[in-house]
Design an enzyme around this catalytic site. Structure first.
Site, PDB file in Angstrom:
ATOM      1  N   HIS A  45      -2.479   7.939   6.666  1.00  0.00           N
ATOM      2  CA  HIS A  45      -1.445   8.769   6.016  1.00  0.00           C
ATOM      3  C   HIS A  45      -2.056  10.074   5.496  1.00  0.00           C
ATOM      4  CE1 HIS A  45       2.231   6.402   6.001  1.00  0.00           C
ATOM      5  NE2 HIS A  45       1.600   5.333   5.544  1.00  0.00           N
ATOM      6  N   HIS A  79      -4.754   1.904   7.459  1.00  0.00           N
ATOM      7  CA  HIS A  79      -3.370   2.373   7.605  1.00  0.00           C
ATOM      8  C   HIS A  79      -3.078   3.465   6.571  1.00  0.00           C
ATOM      9  CE1 HIS A  79       1.157   1.568   7.930  1.00  0.00           C
ATOM     10  NE2 HIS A  79       1.050   2.276   6.835  1.00  0.00           N
ATOM     11  N   GLU A  80      -3.460   3.212   5.317  1.00  0.00           N
ATOM     12  CA  GLU A  80      -3.189   4.184   4.242  1.00  0.00           C
ATOM     13  C   GLU A  80      -4.019   5.448   4.434  1.00  0.00           C
ATOM     14  OE1 GLU A  80      -0.659   3.661   2.577  1.00  0.00           O
ATOM     15  OE2 GLU A  80      -0.489   1.534   3.020  1.00  0.00           O
ATOM     16  N   GLY A  87       0.837  -1.202   0.000  1.00  0.00           N
ATOM     17  CA  GLY A  87       0.000   0.000   0.000  1.00  0.00           C
ATOM     18  C   GLY A  87       0.862   1.238   0.000  1.00  0.00           C
ATOM     19  N   CYS A 139       5.438  -0.179   7.360  1.00  0.00           N
ATOM     20  CA  CYS A 139       5.171   0.977   6.505  1.00  0.00           C
ATOM     21  C   CYS A 139       6.437   1.308   5.734  1.00  0.00           C
ATOM     22  CB  CYS A 139       4.765   2.160   7.378  1.00  0.00           C
ATOM     23  SG  CYS A 139       4.418   3.659   6.455  1.00  0.00           S
ATOM     24  N   LEU A 140       6.284   1.630   4.447  1.00  0.00           N
ATOM     25  CA  LEU A 140       7.455   1.967   3.628  1.00  0.00           C
ATOM     26  C   LEU A 140       8.129   3.238   4.151  1.00  0.00           C
ATOM     27  CD1 LEU A 140       6.040   1.175   0.072  1.00  0.00           C
ATOM     28  CD2 LEU A 140       7.641  -0.185   1.433  1.00  0.00           C
ATOM     29  N   GLN A 195       3.369   9.919   0.786  1.00  0.00           N
ATOM     30  CA  GLN A 195       4.642   9.218   0.997  1.00  0.00           C
ATOM     31  C   GLN A 195       5.643   9.504  -0.120  1.00  0.00           C
ATOM     32  OE1 GLN A 195       2.457   5.320   1.951  1.00  0.00           O
ATOM     33  NE2 GLN A 195       4.355   5.130   3.116  1.00  0.00           N
TER      34      GLN A 195
HETATM   35 NI    NI Z   1       2.363   3.369   5.615  1.00  0.00          NI
END
Ligand code: NI
Length: 186
Positions: free
Chosen positions: A154, A150-151, A46, A108-109, A51
């Site tokens: 962000h 989660h996304e 995701g 998370c990235l 990000q």
């Molecule tokens: Ni994330």
């Protein structure tokens, strides 16, 4: 398509609240394509536009789809392989969430290599615009429910580590800064 650099915490841009998209244009579809390529290359399941430094309410997710016939025998490796299943969410809104909560390990990235359990509603219904700008609703459970929540965090400038205790969060941020320093030294 182009692969773009992913911002890592504690980058202040990740704390920004993303703005709604007025219209799904070709330019925006190109951005979604780039986000997907960036996510696949990472690799991740995701990614939110913030990000990659774009404060727009856009998310891409790909949890993969079981290959047809993957369950009727064959070797174990084949079973693990999945077909790509890209999902695009523009201006997503949670219109319903279950009272039931579940704990799930998240990563998370933008918080590379660190994982912690976070508690969230087990099921959510999300309204959004798709890749073509059409209004859709989707019922999410399991991994998709966790991932989409989660996304969507962000988009509000919230990272999964913000759901943890202050002590735990500060410990994780310290680890990220340390890893970053090690990288820049060589
Ligand atoms: Ni994330």
């Amino acid at each position: 398509m182009a692969k773009l650099p992913i911002l890592v915490a504690p980058d202040p841009v990740l704390k920004q609240v993303s703005q709604p998209v007025a219209e799904v244009t070709d330019e925006l579809r190109r951005l979604m394509d780039d986000m997907l390529e960036t996510m696949y290359a990472a690799p991740g399941i995701g990614l939110a536009a913030i990000q990659i430094g774009v404060a727009k309410r856009i998310i891409v997710i790909d949890l993969g789809k079981d290959k047809p016939g993957a369950d009727d025998g064959g070797d174990a490796e084949k079973k693990k392989e999945k077909d790509p299943d890209p999902m695009y969410f523009v201006n997503p809104e949670i219109v319903w969430a279950s009272d039931e909560l579940v704990m799930c390990e998240e990563g998370c990235l933008s918080v590379p290599d660190l994982y912690e359990e976070v508690e969230r509603p087990a099921r959510v219904k999300v309204r959004y615009l798709d890749y073509h700008g059409k209004s859709q609703e989707i019922d999410c459970e399991g991994m998709l429910a966790t991932c989409i929540q989660h996304e969507m965090d962000h988009l509000e400038g919230v990272l999964f580590i913000d759901h943890l205790s202050r002590l735990k969060r500060e410990m994780m941020l310290k680890k990220l800064v340390k890893a970053r320093k090690r990288e820049s030294v060589g």
